[in-house]
Every structure is written in structure tokens, then in C-alpha cells.
Design a protein around this motif. Structure first.
Motif, PDB file in Angstrom:
ATOM      1  N   ASP A 164       0.829  -1.192   0.000  1.00 22.15           N
ATOM      2  CA  ASP A 164       0.000   0.000   0.000  1.00 22.15           C
ATOM      3  C   ASP A 164       0.869   1.250   0.000  1.00 22.15           C
ATOM      4  N   VAL A 165       0.443   2.226  -0.764  1.00 27.44           N
ATOM      5  CA  VAL A 165       1.067   3.543  -0.712  1.00 27.44           C
ATOM      6  C   VAL A 165      -0.018   4.539  -0.340  1.00 27.44           C
ATOM      7  N   SER A 166       0.376   5.551   0.390  1.00 29.75           N
ATOM      8  CA  SER A 166      -0.584   6.580   0.780  1.00 29.75           C
ATOM      9  C   SER A 166      -0.880   7.471  -0.422  1.00 29.75           C
ATOM     10  N   ALA A 167      -1.918   8.268  -0.311  1.00 28.37           N
ATOM     11  CA  ALA A 167      -2.249   9.212  -1.380  1.00 28.37           C
ATOM     12  C   ALA A 167      -1.093  10.177  -1.609  1.00 28.37           C
ATOM     13  N   ALA A 168      -0.442  10.595  -0.537  1.00 26.76           N
ATOM     14  CA  ALA A 168       0.696  11.517  -0.650  1.00 26.76           C
ATOM     15  C   ALA A 168       1.871  10.846  -1.359  1.00 26.76           C
ATOM     16  N   GLU A 169       2.144   9.602  -1.009  1.00 27.29           N
ATOM     17  CA  GLU A 169       3.228   8.871  -1.670  1.00 27.29           C
ATOM     18  C   GLU A 169       2.922   8.684  -3.158  1.00 27.29           C
ATOM     19  N   LEU A 170       1.661   8.444  -3.474  1.00 28.51           N
ATOM     20  CA  LEU A 170       1.270   8.286  -4.872  1.00 28.51           C
ATOM     21  C   LEU A 170       1.466   9.599  -5.638  1.00 28.51           C
ATOM     22  N   GLU A 171       1.204  10.734  -4.999  1.00 27.23           N
ATOM     23  CA  GLU A 171       1.459  12.030  -5.638  1.00 27.23           C
ATOM     24  C   GLU A 171       2.943  12.186  -5.958  1.00 27.23           C
ATOM     25  N   VAL A 172       3.787  11.756  -5.042  1.00 24.56           N
ATOM     26  CA  VAL A 172       5.234  11.814  -5.261  1.00 24.56           C
ATOM     27  C   VAL A 172       5.605  10.886  -6.416  1.00 24.56           C
ATOM     28  N   MET A 173       5.029   9.696  -6.459  1.00 28.49           N
ATOM     29  CA  MET A 173       5.303   8.765  -7.560  1.00 28.49           C
ATOM     30  C   MET A 173       4.892   9.378  -8.896  1.00 28.49           C
ATOM     31  N   GLU A 174       3.767  10.067  -8.936  1.00 28.44           N
ATOM     32  CA  GLU A 174       3.308  10.693 -10.181  1.00 28.44           C
ATOM     33  C   GLU A 174       4.345  11.687 -10.693  1.00 28.44           C
ATOM     34  N   ILE A 175       4.959  12.433  -9.797  1.00 29.65           N
ATOM     35  CA  ILE A 175       5.994  13.395 -10.193  1.00 29.65           C
ATOM     36  C   ILE A 175       7.225  12.662 -10.727  1.00 29.65           C
ATOM     37  N   ILE A 176       7.600  11.586 -10.055  1.00 32.35           N
ATOM     38  CA  ILE A 176       8.764  10.805 -10.498  1.00 32.35           C
ATOM     39  C   ILE A 176       8.490  10.190 -11.864  1.00 32.35           C
ATOM     40  N   TRP A 177       7.305   9.618 -12.051  1.00 25.67           N
ATOM     41  CA  TRP A 177       6.949   9.043 -13.347  1.00 25.67           C
ATOM     42  C   TRP A 177       6.951  10.114 -14.429  1.00 25.67           C
ATOM     43  N   ALA A 178       6.382  11.271 -14.141  1.00 23.88           N
ATOM     44  CA  ALA A 178       6.274  12.340 -15.139  1.00 23.88           C
ATOM     45  C   ALA A 178       7.642  12.877 -15.549  1.00 23.88           C
ATOM     46  N   ALA A 179       8.596  12.840 -14.650  1.00 20.05           N
ATOM     47  CA  ALA A 179       9.925  13.388 -14.951  1.00 20.05           C
ATOM     48  C   ALA A 179      10.606  12.616 -16.071  1.00 20.05           C
ATOM     49  N   GLY A 180      10.458  11.305 -16.063  1.00 24.25           N
ATOM     50  CA  GLY A 180      11.064  10.497 -17.103  1.00 24.25           C
ATOM     51  C   GLY A 180      12.583  10.457 -17.072  1.00 24.25           C
ATOM     52  N   THR A 220       9.308  16.703   4.691  1.00 26.31           N
ATOM     53  CA  THR A 220       8.121  15.871   4.473  1.00 26.31           C
ATOM     54  C   THR A 220       8.258  15.096   3.168  1.00 26.31           C
ATOM     55  N   VAL A 221       8.675  15.779   2.112  1.00 27.87           N
ATOM     56  CA  VAL A 221       8.867  15.120   0.820  1.00 27.87           C
ATOM     57  C   VAL A 221       9.966  14.067   0.941  1.00 27.87           C
ATOM     58  N   GLN A 222      11.010  14.387   1.677  1.00 30.42           N
ATOM     59  CA  GLN A 222      12.099  13.432   1.896  1.00 30.42           C
ATOM     60  C   GLN A 222      11.582  12.174   2.591  1.00 30.42           C
ATOM     61  N   THR A 223      10.691  12.337   3.540  1.00 26.65           N
ATOM     62  CA  THR A 223      10.093  11.195   4.231  1.00 26.65           C
ATOM     63  C   THR A 223       9.310  10.320   3.251  1.00 26.65           C
ATOM     64  N   PHE A 224       8.500  10.944   2.387  1.00 23.67           N
ATOM     65  CA  PHE A 224       7.734  10.175   1.400  1.00 23.67           C
ATOM     66  C   PHE A 224       8.672   9.412   0.461  1.00 23.67           C
ATOM     67  N   VAL A 225       9.742  10.064   0.011  1.00 24.84           N
ATOM     68  CA  VAL A 225      10.702   9.423  -0.883  1.00 24.84           C
ATOM     69  C   VAL A 225      11.381   8.253  -0.175  1.00 24.84           C
ATOM     70  N   ASN A 226      11.774   8.447   1.062  1.00 22.02           N
ATOM     71  CA  ASN A 226      12.408   7.362   1.825  1.00 22.02           C
ATOM     72  C   ASN A 226      11.459   6.176   1.983  1.00 22.02           C
ATOM     73  N   ARG A 227      10.191   6.449   2.243  1.00 27.61           N
ATOM     74  CA  ARG A 227       9.207   5.359   2.371  1.00 27.61           C
ATOM     75  C   ARG A 227       9.040   4.607   1.059  1.00 27.61           C
ATOM     76  N   LEU A 228       8.961   5.351  -0.041  1.00 27.75           N
ATOM     77  CA  LEU A 228       8.826   4.709  -1.357  1.00 27.75           C
ATOM     78  C   LEU A 228      10.046   3.862  -1.678  1.00 27.75           C
ATOM     79  N   ASN A 229      11.201   4.330  -1.293  1.00 26.90           N
ATOM     80  CA  ASN A 229      12.429   3.565  -1.503  1.00 26.90           C
ATOM     81  C   ASN A 229      12.405   2.282  -0.666  1.00 26.90           C
TER      82      ASN A 229
END
Length: 87
Positions: free
Chosen positions: A5-21, A42-51
Motif C-alpha cells: 500500500d502507498v498513501s495518497a501523498a506517496e502516490l502524488e510523489v510517484m506521479e511526479i517521479i513518473w512524469a519526470a522520465g 516531508t517530501v524526503q520522508t515520502f521518498v524514503n518510504r517509497l524507496n
């Protein structure tokens, strides 16, 4: 691969990473966030969780920041998410 599971906030971060290409650093993500007053930390925390969850990986280092890339595409994420059965 089990989709964690990813949170809505983590998914927003993923969308940015995907869009960057391309590899992104946390500052890139933080500057691209819209509609939130999230701090850099806060963004760093989301990135660390996704990692830690295996959605992104470190691919290099730029000055003092790690560069990240997704481990699966947006389409792969949604396809796998759709096939996961609720417990």
C-alpha cells in the motif's frame, strides 16, 4: 511482486517521479508539488518510504542528493494494483 500500500501523498510523489522520465532528486520533487505546503523534510520522508517499499531506487548521487528512478511504470503499478486481492 506484491504491491504494498502507498498513501495518497506517496502516490502524488510517484506521479511526479513518473512524469519526470529521468532521475530526480528530492528538490525536483519538492518544487513540483502543487497544492500542498509540504516541507522539504516531508517530501524526503515520502521518498524514503517509497524507496523502502521498493517503488523507487537510488541510481546516482548529484552533489549531496541521491537521484531516484521508479522501479515500475505507472501502467505496471495500476495493473498490479488492480490484480491484488483484498485480505
Amino acid at each position: 511482486m506484491i504491491i504494498k500500500d502507498v498513501s495518497a501523498a506517496e502516490l502524488e510523489v510517484m506521479e511526479i517521479i513518473w512524469a519526470a522520465g529521468k532521475p530526480v532528486i528530492i528538490t525536483d520533487i519538492w518544487q513540483a508539488i502543487e497544492g500542498h505546503d509540504w516541507t522539504y523534510q516531508t517530501v524526503q520522508t515520502f521518498v524514503n518510504r517509497l524507496n523502502m517499499k521498493g517503488f523507487i531506487k537510488i541510481v546516482g548521487k548529484k552533489v549531496r542528493s541521491f537521484e531516484y528512478l521508479p522501479l515500475l511504470t505507472r501502467a505496471e503499478y495500476w495493473m498490479k494494483k488492480a490484480t491484488v486481492m483484498p485480505e
